[in-house]
Design an enzyme around this catalytic site. Structure first.
Site, PDB file in Angstrom:
ATOM      1  N   LYS A 128     -23.608  -6.232  13.037  1.00 20.72           N
ATOM      2  CA  LYS A 128     -22.784  -5.424  12.140  1.00 20.72           C
ATOM      3  C   LYS A 128     -23.711  -4.578  11.290  1.00 20.72           C
ATOM      4  CE  LYS A 128     -18.415  -4.820  11.108  1.00 20.72           C
ATOM      5  NZ  LYS A 128     -17.231  -5.045  11.967  1.00 20.72           N
ATOM      6  N   ASP A 168     -15.727   0.762  11.818  1.00 19.84           N
ATOM      7  CA  ASP A 168     -15.085  -0.304  11.039  1.00 19.84           C
ATOM      8  C   ASP A 168     -14.496   0.420   9.821  1.00 19.84           C
ATOM      9  OD1 ASP A 168     -14.970  -3.471  10.918  1.00 19.84           O
ATOM     10  OD2 ASP A 168     -15.355  -2.846   8.874  1.00 19.84           O
TER      11      ASP A 168
HETATM   12  P1  NDP Z   1      -9.885   1.752   7.889  1.00 21.10           P
HETATM   13  O1  NDP Z   1     -10.985   2.280   7.080  1.00 21.10           O
HETATM   14  O2  NDP Z   1      -9.276   2.608   8.935  1.00 21.10           O
HETATM   15  O3  NDP Z   1      -8.694   1.243   6.948  1.00 21.10           O
HETATM   16  C1  NDP Z   1      -8.912   0.254   5.980  1.00 21.10           C
HETATM   17  C2  NDP Z   1      -7.625   0.012   5.230  1.00 21.10           C
HETATM   18  O4  NDP Z   1      -7.777  -1.122   4.392  1.00 21.10           O
HETATM   19  C3  NDP Z   1      -7.242   1.165   4.317  1.00 21.10           C
HETATM   20  O5  NDP Z   1      -5.854   1.210   4.186  1.00 21.10           O
HETATM   21  C4  NDP Z   1      -7.907   0.781   2.993  1.00 21.10           C
HETATM   22  O6  NDP Z   1      -7.296   1.364   1.863  1.00 21.10           O
HETATM   23  C5  NDP Z   1      -7.717  -0.718   3.001  1.00 21.10           C
HETATM   24  N1  NDP Z   1      -8.831  -1.359   2.273  1.00 21.10           N
HETATM   25  C6  NDP Z   1     -10.137  -1.361   2.635  1.00 21.10           C
HETATM   26  N2  NDP Z   1     -10.887  -2.025   1.744  1.00 21.10           N
HETATM   27  C7  NDP Z   1     -10.034  -2.426   0.793  1.00 21.10           C
HETATM   28  C8  NDP Z   1     -10.195  -3.154  -0.399  1.00 21.10           C
HETATM   29  N3  NDP Z   1     -11.397  -3.623  -0.783  1.00 21.10           N
HETATM   30  N4  NDP Z   1      -9.083  -3.401  -1.129  1.00 21.10           N
HETATM   31  C9  NDP Z   1      -7.860  -2.955  -0.711  1.00 21.10           C
HETATM   32  N5  NDP Z   1      -7.643  -2.253   0.394  1.00 21.10           N
HETATM   33  C10 NDP Z   1      -8.711  -1.992   1.141  1.00 21.10           C
HETATM   34  O7  NDP Z   1     -10.446   0.396   8.533  1.00 21.10           O
HETATM   35  P2  NDP Z   1      -9.900  -0.416   9.785  1.00 21.10           P
HETATM   36  O8  NDP Z   1      -8.423  -0.305   9.883  1.00 21.10           O
HETATM   37  O9  NDP Z   1     -10.730  -0.053  10.952  1.00 21.10           O
HETATM   38  O10 NDP Z   1     -10.314  -1.918   9.386  1.00 21.10           O
HETATM   39  C11 NDP Z   1      -9.410  -2.806   8.745  1.00 21.10           C
HETATM   40  C12 NDP Z   1      -9.878  -4.226   8.970  1.00 21.10           C
HETATM   41  O11 NDP Z   1      -9.905  -4.521  10.369  1.00 21.10           O
HETATM   42  C13 NDP Z   1     -11.280  -4.560   8.474  1.00 21.10           C
HETATM   43  O12 NDP Z   1     -11.328  -5.909   8.055  1.00 21.10           O
HETATM   44  C14 NDP Z   1     -12.141  -4.398   9.730  1.00 21.10           C
HETATM   45  O13 NDP Z   1     -13.334  -5.150   9.644  1.00 21.10           O
HETATM   46  C15 NDP Z   1     -11.191  -4.989  10.762  1.00 21.10           C
HETATM   47  N6  NDP Z   1     -11.428  -4.602  12.152  1.00 21.10           N
HETATM   48  C16 NDP Z   1     -11.517  -3.316  12.542  1.00 21.10           C
HETATM   49  C17 NDP Z   1     -11.701  -2.989  13.869  1.00 21.10           C
HETATM   50  C18 NDP Z   1     -11.732  -1.579  14.364  1.00 21.10           C
HETATM   51  O14 NDP Z   1     -11.808  -1.400  15.576  1.00 21.10           O
HETATM   52  N7  NDP Z   1     -11.624  -0.578  13.520  1.00 21.10           N
HETATM   53  C19 NDP Z   1     -11.885  -4.046  14.886  1.00 21.10           C
HETATM   54  C20 NDP Z   1     -11.692  -5.378  14.381  1.00 21.10           C
HETATM   55  C21 NDP Z   1     -11.497  -5.637  13.059  1.00 21.10           C
HETATM   56  P3  NDP Z   1      -7.985   2.643   1.176  1.00 21.10           P
HETATM   57  O15 NDP Z   1      -7.904   3.730   2.197  1.00 21.10           O
HETATM   58  O16 NDP Z   1      -7.179   2.910  -0.053  1.00 21.10           O
HETATM   59  O17 NDP Z   1      -9.393   2.225   0.882  1.00 21.10           O
HETATM   60  O1  2IT Z   2     -14.884  -5.958  13.682  1.00 21.44           O
HETATM   61  C1  2IT Z   2     -14.924  -5.418  14.815  1.00 21.44           C
HETATM   62  O2  2IT Z   2     -14.765  -6.075  15.854  1.00 21.44           O
HETATM   63  C2  2IT Z   2     -15.141  -3.970  14.892  1.00 21.44           C
HETATM   64  N1  2IT Z   2     -15.222  -3.319  13.854  1.00 21.44           N
HETATM   65  C3  2IT Z   2     -15.267  -3.293  16.217  1.00 21.44           C
HETATM   66  C4  2IT Z   2     -16.655  -3.462  16.773  1.00 21.44           C
HETATM   67  C5  2IT Z   2     -16.950  -2.665  18.018  1.00 21.44           C
HETATM   68  O3  2IT Z   2     -18.128  -2.711  18.417  1.00 21.44           O
HETATM   69  O4  2IT Z   2     -16.066  -2.042  18.593  1.00 21.44           O
END
Ligand code: NDP
Ligand code: 2IT
Length: 453
Positions: A128, A168
């Site tokens: 990461k 992420d």
């Molecule tokens: P994005 O940046 O697209 O969206 C994040 C969302 O979560 C936004 O709505 C944001 O609100 C909110 N958020 C983030 N941090 C905070 C915080 N500290 N307090 C409150 N709200 C928060 O990220 P993703 O959708 O990609 O990721 C969301 C989760 O999924 C994370 O935990 C990530 O690690 C996990 N994940 C992502 C993957 C991927 O492929 N993208 C794969 C697997 C897991 P705001 O915009 O107002 O900050």
């Molecule tokens: O938490 C996760 O699994 C991710 N943010 C995606 C990682 C990736 O290599 O696609």
């Protein structure tokens, strides 16, 4: 020495040599304790020192990122890449750009990624990275300059067979584009060194949607064991980013009713169902807060974060059948879990990484709520990243239908692996134990076979 005593010693060691890394400690605590039944059955893991080894990253790279903002002012951020485990394949995992990022957060995410990636059944190691850079309020040019500066150091440590970063929180297609462009400029190589690329230049169809879609496929697999499904279920979703939006999209496809979303400023409760086109317009096109969604839909209830009831987060106060925490770590606490139980929730399915606190998890499980841990339920994203690597390596380009079939199969396999392992160890349906044991066993056996390296 009894296994539980040995685990306590190792966790003390983790705390001593990584002080202040609370989230990392939380993740190691959960994983190590859940391994007790495996460690009692097979003494090799302790004999070969696998636990002490696996909690230390193979390599942590921390670097300075200097860039210039639009006013000409020089700015500095901290960059990270923690390459945790290459036991079963090249390092793989996302990059997070968020002001809360520090070494402990990146280590917890990298540690979880080891077992998540192993569970997919694919040959990918765990890593990461990211930065405490805050993309909010930055211009497109500032984002570009930051990404170029970040890659100017990172490129030395990555490669298509070595380490393949992705997105992420705060890192999506735009950032991956700027990072890729700089990598190509510095190395002269057009190669699959990042995933989540644009569809015109090596990206995979459905990678953007994969985490959210996969999370819903996982929930369906889990409910099916108990003769249930998602059709007609009222579902709360937190977050409104990549994972949340595509969870909501897939929930509609399977006949469920997604009734909420949230961001760092507030929560939307839309009783008749979230209007997906408005949500995408507000978040993906205009990058506004959810207040803009509320302005478009007077029948939706908006609760600002400042007005959250002291008893918990607004999104978990909403009565629901299934909850999909899909924003960030530790966003669902004990009081939230109590509310979900009182409201008759039957499943909490983690789309985010470690969104549920340990006390909340314990309460949910004690009260018979099914629980899907993030390292299993959100593994569709990284699995589809591996499909992207595979397409890049063979210079092919699969259709969305082909990728979707593979994603569904992988999510079924991830579920079956975690579930069957829970049965094998006498804790049917405890997918925390099932996922951790199955992921660990594959990585640990590979470490032993390779001389513990
Ligand atoms: P994005 O940046 O697209 O969206 C994040 C969302 O979560 C936004 O709505 C944001 O609100 C909110 N958020 C983030 N941090 C905070 C915080 N500290 N307090 C409150 N709200 C928060 O990220 P993703 O959708 O990609 O990721 C969301 C989760 O999924 C994370 O935990 C990530 O690690 C996990 N994940 C992502 C993957 C991927 O492929 N993208 C794969 C697997 C897991 P705001 O915009 O107002 O900050
Ligand atoms: O938490 C996760 O699994 C991710 N943010 C995606 C990682 C990736 O290599 O696609």
């Amino acid at each position: 020495m009894p296994v539980s005593q040995k685990i306590k010693e190792i966790l003390n060691y983790v705390q001593t040599c990584s002080p202040g890394q609370e989230e990392f400690y939380q993740a190691t605590h959960e994983v190590l304790h859940s391994l007790v039944p495996l460690l009692e059955q097979d003494s090799r893991y302790l004999e070969y020192n696998i636990l002490e080894s696996i909690v230390v990253p193979e390599r942590s790279i921390i670097f300075r990122v200097n860039w210039v903002d639009d006013t000409g002012k020089r700015r500095t951020n901290v960059g990270y890449r923690v390459q945790f485990s290459s036991a079963i394949g090249p390092y793989k995992g996302g990059l997070r750009f968020h002001p809360s990022v520090n070494l402990g957060i990146i280590k917890f995410l990298g540690f979880e990624q080891i077992f998540k990636n192993a569970l997919t059944g694919l040959q990918i190691g765990g890593a990461k990275g990211g930065s405490n850079f805050d993309p909010k309020g930055k211009s497109d040019n500032e984002i570009m300059r930051f990404c170029q500066a970040f890659m100017s150091e990172l490129y030395k440590h990555i490669g298509k067979q070595r380490d393949v970063p992705a997105g992420d929180i705060g890192v999506g297609a735009r950032e991956i584009g700027y990072l890729f462009g700089q990598y190509k400029k510095l190395t002269g190589e057009f190669e699959g060194v990042l995933t989540g690329k644009g569809l015109n230049w090596g990206g995979s169809k459905l990678r953007k949607e994969a985490t959210g879609y996969g999370s819903v496929y996982f929930a369906e697999n889990f409910l099916k064991v108990y003769g249930k499904d998602l059709a007609g279920k009222r579902c709360t979703v937190s977050g409104s980013g990549n994972v949340a939006i595509h969870t909501i999209e897939k929930l509609y496809d399977v006949g469920a009713i997604p009734i909420s979303c949230s961001d760092s400023k507030g929560t939307i409760y839309h009783e008749n169902g979230i209007e997906l086109a408005s949500l995408k317009a507000v978040k993906e096109i205009h990058q506004q807060s959810l207040e803009a969604y509320a302005a478009l839909h007077p029948d939706a209830v908006y609760t600002s974060t400042a007005h959250y009831p002291k008893e918990g987060h607004a999104v978990w106060q909403i009565p629901c059948d299934v909850a999909f925490p899909s924003a960030t770590q530790n966003e669902l606490t004990l009081v939230d879990a109590q509310k979900l139980v009182d409201n008759g929730c039957i499943l909490v399915n983690e789309g985010a990484n470690m969104p549920t606190t340990p006390e909340a998890v314990e309460y949910l499980r004690l009260h018979g709520v099914l629980f899907s841990p993030g390292k299993a339920a959100n593994s569709g994203g990284v699995a589809t990243s591996q499909l992207e690597m595979s397409q890049n390596a063979s210079m092919s380009n699969w259709s969305a239908e082909e990728v979707d079939i593979k994603l569904r199969t992988i999510m079924q396999t991830v579920f079956k692996t975690a579930y069957d392992t829970s049965v094998e160890f006498g804790c049917e349906g405890d997918l925390i134990k099932g996922a951790n044991i199955a992921g660990f066993r594959k990585v640990a056996d590979s470490m032993i076979e390779q001389g513990s390296v």
